[in-house]
Design an enzyme around this catalytic site. Structure first.
Site, mmCIF file in Angstrom:
data_model
loop_
_atom_site.group_PDB
_atom_site.id
_atom_site.type_symbol
_atom_site.label_atom_id
_atom_site.label_comp_id
_atom_site.label_asym_id
_atom_site.label_seq_id
_atom_site.Cartn_x
_atom_site.Cartn_y
_atom_site.Cartn_z
ATOM 1 N N TYR A 73 38.522 31.694 51.864
ATOM 2 C CA TYR A 73 39.738 31.890 51.072
ATOM 3 C C TYR A 73 40.117 30.635 50.300
ATOM 4 O O TYR A 73 40.659 30.718 49.198
ATOM 5 C CB TYR A 73 40.894 32.401 51.943
ATOM 6 C CG TYR A 73 40.758 33.885 52.194
ATOM 7 C CD1 TYR A 73 41.106 34.795 51.205
ATOM 8 C CD2 TYR A 73 40.219 34.374 53.383
ATOM 9 C CE1 TYR A 73 40.935 36.156 51.392
ATOM 10 C CE2 TYR A 73 40.048 35.731 53.586
ATOM 11 C CZ TYR A 73 40.414 36.620 52.584
ATOM 12 O OH TYR A 73 40.234 37.967 52.768
ATOM 13 N N ARG A 76 38.187 30.848 47.128
ATOM 14 C CA ARG A 76 38.731 31.862 46.207
ATOM 15 C C ARG A 76 40.056 31.393 45.621
ATOM 16 O O ARG A 76 40.342 31.605 44.443
ATOM 17 C CB ARG A 76 38.912 33.196 46.945
ATOM 18 C CG ARG A 76 37.586 33.875 47.241
ATOM 19 C CD ARG A 76 37.781 35.205 47.936
ATOM 20 N NE ARG A 76 38.512 36.166 47.107
ATOM 21 C CZ ARG A 76 39.095 37.257 47.580
ATOM 22 N NH1 ARG A 76 39.047 37.533 48.873
ATOM 23 N NH2 ARG A 76 39.731 38.079 46.768
ATOM 24 N N GLN A 111 45.807 45.887 43.119
ATOM 25 C CA GLN A 111 45.024 45.640 44.337
ATOM 26 C C GLN A 111 44.556 44.192 44.365
ATOM 27 O O GLN A 111 43.964 43.747 45.336
ATOM 28 C CB GLN A 111 43.788 46.553 44.366
ATOM 29 C CG GLN A 111 44.125 48.023 44.366
ATOM 30 C CD GLN A 111 42.899 48.871 44.048
ATOM 31 O OE1 GLN A 111 42.127 49.233 44.928
ATOM 32 N NE2 GLN A 111 42.697 49.171 42.782
ATOM 33 N N HIS A 129 47.516 44.648 48.228
ATOM 34 C CA HIS A 129 46.581 43.976 49.145
ATOM 35 C C HIS A 129 46.996 42.538 49.456
ATOM 36 O O HIS A 129 46.171 41.722 49.849
ATOM 37 C CB HIS A 129 45.153 44.015 48.573
ATOM 38 C CG HIS A 129 44.571 45.405 48.562
ATOM 39 N ND1 HIS A 129 43.410 45.733 47.901
ATOM 40 C CD2 HIS A 129 44.997 46.559 49.138
ATOM 41 C CE1 HIS A 129 43.146 47.024 48.066
ATOM 42 N NE2 HIS A 129 44.093 47.544 48.801
ATOM 43 N N GLY A 198 40.425 48.956 35.557
ATOM 44 C CA GLY A 198 39.536 47.997 36.203
ATOM 45 C C GLY A 198 39.408 48.147 37.702
ATOM 46 O O GLY A 198 39.257 47.158 38.412
ATOM 47 N N THR A 199 39.445 49.388 38.167
ATOM 48 C CA THR A 199 39.218 49.595 39.599
ATOM 49 C C THR A 199 38.145 50.663 39.801
ATOM 50 O O THR A 199 38.078 51.633 39.046
ATOM 51 C CB THR A 199 40.513 49.990 40.351
ATOM 52 O OG1 THR A 199 40.164 50.310 41.702
ATOM 53 C CG2 THR A 199 41.240 51.150 39.721
ATOM 54 N N SER A 200 37.313 50.458 40.828
ATOM 55 C CA SER A 200 36.252 51.422 41.116
ATOM 56 C C SER A 200 36.815 52.700 41.719
ATOM 57 O O SER A 200 36.082 53.667 41.911
ATOM 58 C CB SER A 200 35.231 50.798 42.063
ATOM 59 O OG SER A 200 35.875 50.357 43.238
HETATM 60 P P1 OAD Z 1 35.665 46.760 42.435
HETATM 61 O O1 OAD Z 1 34.787 45.559 42.413
HETATM 62 O O2 OAD Z 1 35.374 47.823 43.419
HETATM 63 O O3 OAD Z 1 35.638 47.468 41.010
HETATM 64 C C1 OAD Z 1 35.842 46.774 39.820
HETATM 65 C C2 OAD Z 1 35.870 47.774 38.670
HETATM 66 O O4 OAD Z 1 36.184 47.064 37.480
HETATM 67 C C3 OAD Z 1 34.550 48.506 38.423
HETATM 68 O O5 OAD Z 1 34.815 49.903 38.338
HETATM 69 C C4 OAD Z 1 34.076 47.948 37.078
HETATM 70 O O6 OAD Z 1 33.400 48.937 36.300
HETATM 71 C C5 OAD Z 1 35.390 47.569 36.423
HETATM 72 N N1 OAD Z 1 35.309 46.483 35.439
HETATM 73 C C6 OAD Z 1 34.421 45.453 35.370
HETATM 74 N N2 OAD Z 1 34.717 44.642 34.344
HETATM 75 C C7 OAD Z 1 35.807 45.173 33.724
HETATM 76 C C8 OAD Z 1 36.599 44.787 32.600
HETATM 77 N N3 OAD Z 1 36.318 43.690 31.888
HETATM 78 N N4 OAD Z 1 37.668 45.560 32.261
HETATM 79 C C9 OAD Z 1 37.954 46.688 32.980
HETATM 80 N N5 OAD Z 1 37.244 47.079 34.048
HETATM 81 C C10 OAD Z 1 36.183 46.342 34.420
HETATM 82 O O7 OAD Z 1 37.171 46.234 42.542
HETATM 83 P P2 OAD Z 1 38.468 47.032 43.018
HETATM 84 O O8 OAD Z 1 38.441 48.445 42.571
HETATM 85 O O9 OAD Z 1 39.632 46.197 42.646
HETATM 86 O O10 OAD Z 1 40.163 45.166 48.861
HETATM 87 O O11 OAD Z 1 38.301 46.993 44.578
HETATM 88 C C11 OAD Z 1 39.288 47.537 45.382
HETATM 89 C C12 OAD Z 1 39.398 46.788 46.671
HETATM 90 O O12 OAD Z 1 38.136 46.732 47.324
HETATM 91 C C13 OAD Z 1 39.776 45.322 46.527
HETATM 92 O O13 OAD Z 1 41.173 45.130 46.374
HETATM 93 C C14 OAD Z 1 39.281 44.729 47.807
HETATM 94 C C15 OAD Z 1 37.936 45.411 47.889
HETATM 95 O O14 OAD Z 1 37.405 45.582 49.145
HETATM 96 C C16 OAD Z 1 40.476 44.325 49.858
HETATM 97 O O15 OAD Z 1 40.005 43.199 49.942
HETATM 98 C C17 OAD Z 1 41.445 44.899 50.843
#
Ligand code: OAD
Ligand code: ZN
Length: 254
Positions: A73, A76, A111, A129, A198-200
């Site tokens: 951490y 990060r 998140q 989070h 920007g979330t998966s």
């Molecule tokens: P992810 O790494 O799962 O997903 C990131 C998303 O961002 C993907 O769908 C990419 O296609 C998209 N992406 C990449 N570059 C981008 C850009 N320039 N503009 C827009 N989108 C873009 O990240 P999260 O969905 O945030 O939790 O992950 C969710 C949670 O999983 C996190 O908060 C973390 C992790 O485990 C904890 O640590 C509790």
């Protein structure tokens, strides 16, 4: 049917965003990718491509080796402290200002734990989070801002009660802060437009928030260069980077 042809999708998204009376926004790691912060699931650079989550981001890992977890951490925290918010964060702060004339006109949940939304000027923000910027006491839950330092060795100690402090983030196997989640659910249920950026959309319960908007008759706009499980439910999809799409949504505002 959803629109993915970029020009007409952008036009349609712009119309929806400008007309919406209540917008609820959820962001993920993708919005900070262009600030140089790795996402979690990117095949090459994502955190989870290099580490197993349960080795670093779990109560068990912390129990076993608190210093190893604090070291991760610290790195990060150092990276996000050196990073700058990008045009996507700035556009969301601007959208909040424009929608604020209407009570409950704008809601933002993230998140992300990087604090970049606040630094870009977002005022109302729910961190689902937690954040990297604070430590939390394991005993009394006191929150303490972390000093700008390269190392947390030994782990920080609570100034209130002297117990060990942990990073103020949600780990695998832990619940989200109940109040933050409740506020987000309420806002997404009441919204006429959910903006998912920007979330998966793989990690619950955050991934389900936009579905609450759909269930109550609202629409969903997804901004993501990649496909996600939410894509099939989105009314409009912008296959663009957040820093391109979000400023474009604010253009030509009446
Ligand atoms: P992810 O790494 O799962 O997903 C990131 C998303 O961002 C993907 O769908 C990419 O296609 C998209 N992406 C990449 N570059 C981008 C850009 N320039 N503009 C827009 N989108 C873009 O990240 P999260 O969905 O945030 O939790 O992950 C969710 C949670 O999983 C996190 O908060 C973390 C992790 O485990 C904890 O640590 C509790
Ligand atoms: Zn304490």
């Amino acid at each position: 049917m959803n629109e993915t042809q970029t020009d007409s999708a952008l036009e349609s998204a712009r119309t929806h965003v400008q007309a919406a009376e209540r917008i609820a926004v959820i962001t993920g790691a993708g919005i900070s990718a262009e600030s140089g912060i790795p996402t979690f699931r990117d095949a090459q650079t994502g955190h989870w491509a290099r580490f197993r989550p349960e080795d670093l981001a779990s109560p068990q890992a912390y129990q076993q080796d608190p210093q190893m977890v604090w070291d991760w951490y610290a790195g990060r925290y150092r990276d996000v402290s050196a990073a700058q918010p990008n045009a996507g964060h700035a556009a969301l702060a601007e959208l909040e200002r424009r929608k604020n004339g209407h009570p409950d006109g704008f809601f933002l949940a993230t998140q992300n734990v990087d604090g970049l939304h606040q630094r870009a000027g977002s005022q109302q923000l729910v961190e689902l989070h937690g954040n990297l910027t604070h430590a939390r006491c394991e005993a009394c839950q006191h929150l303490e801002p972390l000093p700008a330092t390269d190392t947390f060795e030994p782990p920080p100690v609570c100034p209130q009660c002297g117990s060990r402090m942990r990073p103020n983030v949600v780990w695998f196997g832990e619940w989200l802060p109940p109040e933050a989640l409740a506020r987000a659910e309420e806002a997404f249920e009441a919204a006429d437009l959910a903006l998912v950026i920007g979330t998966s959309s793989l990690v619950q319960p955050a991934a389900g928030l936009a579905l609450l908007t759909l269930e109550s008759g609202g629409i969903v706009i997804e901004i993501n260069p990649g496909v996600t499980p939410l894509s099939e439910w989105a009314s409009v999809i912008l296959r663009l980077r957040a820093s391109q799409a979000l400023p474009a949504l604010l253009k030509g505002w009446a």
